[in-house]
Design an enzyme around this catalytic site. Structure first.
Site, PDB file in Angstrom:
ATOM      1  N   THR A  14       0.849  -1.198   0.000  1.00 13.31           N
ATOM      2  CA  THR A  14       0.000   0.000   0.000  1.00 13.31           C
ATOM      3  C   THR A  14       0.883   1.247   0.000  1.00 13.31           C
ATOM      4  O   THR A  14       1.947   1.255   0.616  1.00 13.31           O
ATOM      5  CB  THR A  14      -0.896  -0.016   1.267  1.00 13.31           C
ATOM      6  OG1 THR A  14      -1.744  -1.159   1.190  1.00 13.31           O
ATOM      7  CG2 THR A  14      -1.748   1.242   1.365  1.00 13.31           C
ATOM      8  N   GLU A  67      -0.582  -5.389   5.828  1.00  9.47           N
ATOM      9  CA  GLU A  67       0.711  -5.525   5.138  1.00  9.47           C
ATOM     10  C   GLU A  67       1.534  -6.631   5.793  1.00  9.47           C
ATOM     11  O   GLU A  67       2.147  -7.464   5.108  1.00  9.47           O
ATOM     12  CB  GLU A  67       1.478  -4.195   5.189  1.00  9.47           C
ATOM     13  CG  GLU A  67       0.851  -3.119   4.328  1.00  9.47           C
ATOM     14  CD  GLU A  67       1.477  -1.741   4.518  1.00  9.47           C
ATOM     15  OE1 GLU A  67       1.233  -0.883   3.672  1.00  9.47           O
ATOM     16  OE2 GLU A  67       2.189  -1.523   5.508  1.00  9.47           O
TER      17      GLU A  67
HETATM   18  C1  5RP Z   1       1.625   2.084   4.074  1.00 12.07           C
HETATM   19  C2  5RP Z   1       3.094   1.865   4.056  1.00 12.07           C
HETATM   20  C3  5RP Z   1       3.863   2.393   2.893  1.00 12.07           C
HETATM   21  O1  5RP Z   1       4.600   1.357   2.358  1.00 12.07           O
HETATM   22  C4  5RP Z   1       4.776   3.470   3.356  1.00 12.07           C
HETATM   23  O2  5RP Z   1       4.022   4.458   4.026  1.00 12.07           O
HETATM   24  C5  5RP Z   1       5.544   4.099   2.178  1.00 12.07           C
HETATM   25  O3  5RP Z   1       4.660   4.818   1.390  1.00 12.07           O
HETATM   26  P1  5RP Z   1       5.094   5.521   0.048  1.00 12.07           P
HETATM   27  O4  5RP Z   1       5.401   4.449  -0.944  1.00 12.07           O
HETATM   28  O5  5RP Z   1       3.874   6.336  -0.324  1.00 12.07           O
HETATM   29  O6  5RP Z   1       6.283   6.399   0.319  1.00 12.07           O
HETATM   30  O7  5RP Z   1       3.665   1.278   4.942  1.00 12.07           O
HETATM   31  O8  5RP Z   1       1.028   1.624   5.248  1.00 12.07           O
END
Ligand code: 5RP
Length: 219
Positions: free
Chosen positions: A27, A102
């Site tokens: 995500t 996740e």
């Molecule tokens: C979501 C997550 C994402 O992997 C993390 O926040 C990184 O996000 P992005 O790819 O938008 O930088 O753990 O729960």
């Protein structure tokens, strides 16, 4: 290269790890770029397991079949971003609030492919506030326990997880032993899970840099 271009580059690089079958999908914005790339080869896979409702919607929007994890068993790969990652492949995740699903989908995958831009690589975890998913009625109790552990928890205002819970973002931690802290926080009654992915970290890091994508493999 902008941060977004680095995210796109690692998303493209992750496609090399897709060998068919069912793919676990994370995500966030980097995972979203991966979904866009995956849609180009969707005929080569049998479907995907999503780590959030947002990811499921994006996958479906691209015509990729979304499968229930319980009907799948194990997968070869899980592809996801991170908020912070160390050279030991320990991560903080959950900036998007999807940490529990996740962690569940990642647990079912033989290999965790982390896709991240260079800003995510750190020496010590903890500058990014550690997200913790908490059962709503336990919020105050868990917050007091986290203060006893040296953190400064803040409720993520106006946010409910896909599982109907709240998130406490814990500031002020310098996480020198992520494996131990992951277990210790999960022992607090009322915690669903925390955003440390250390007991089961990444297996591969695809890091987007000014000089292109660098690949790091867990020894
Ligand atoms: C979501 C997550 C994402 O992997 C993390 O926040 C990184 O996000 P992005 O790819 O938008 O930088 O753990 O729960």
């Amino acid at each position: 290269m902008t941060q977004d271009e680095m995210k796109q580059a690692v998303a493209r690089a992750a496609i090399d790890y897709v060998k068919g079958g069912i793919i676990g999908v994370g995500t966030g914005s980097t995972a979203n770029y991966f979904i866009d790339e995956l849609s180009k080869i969707k005929g080569r896979i049998d479907g995907a397991v999503a780590s959030s409702e947002a990811t499921a919607n994006r996958l479906k929007g691209h015509g990729i079949q979304v499968l229930d994890l319980n009907s799948v068993g194990s997968m070869d790969i899980y592809v996801d971003g991170a908020d912070e990652i160390t050279r030991h492949f320990h991560m903080i995740k959950g900036g998007g609030g999807a940490l529990t699903r996740e962690k569940i989908v990642a647990a079912c995958a033989r290999s965790f492919i982390c896709v991240a831009d260079q800003s995510k690589l750190v020496d010590v975890l903890g500058k990014f506030p550690l997200p913790i998913e908490v059962i709503p009625m336990a919020r105050s109790y868990v917050a007091r326990e986290l203060v006893r552990m040296g953190g400064q928890p803040k409720l993520r205002e106006g946010f409910t997880t896909d599982n109907g819970n709240v998130i406490l973002d814990v500031h002020g931690l310098s996480i020198l032993d992520p494996v131990a802290l992951e277990s210790d926080i999960n022992q607090i009654t009322g915690v669903v899970t925390n955003g440390l992915f250390a007991r089961r970290g990444a297996n591969v890091l695809l890091l987007g840099t000014e000089n292109g994508v660098q690949t790091y493999n867990q020894p």
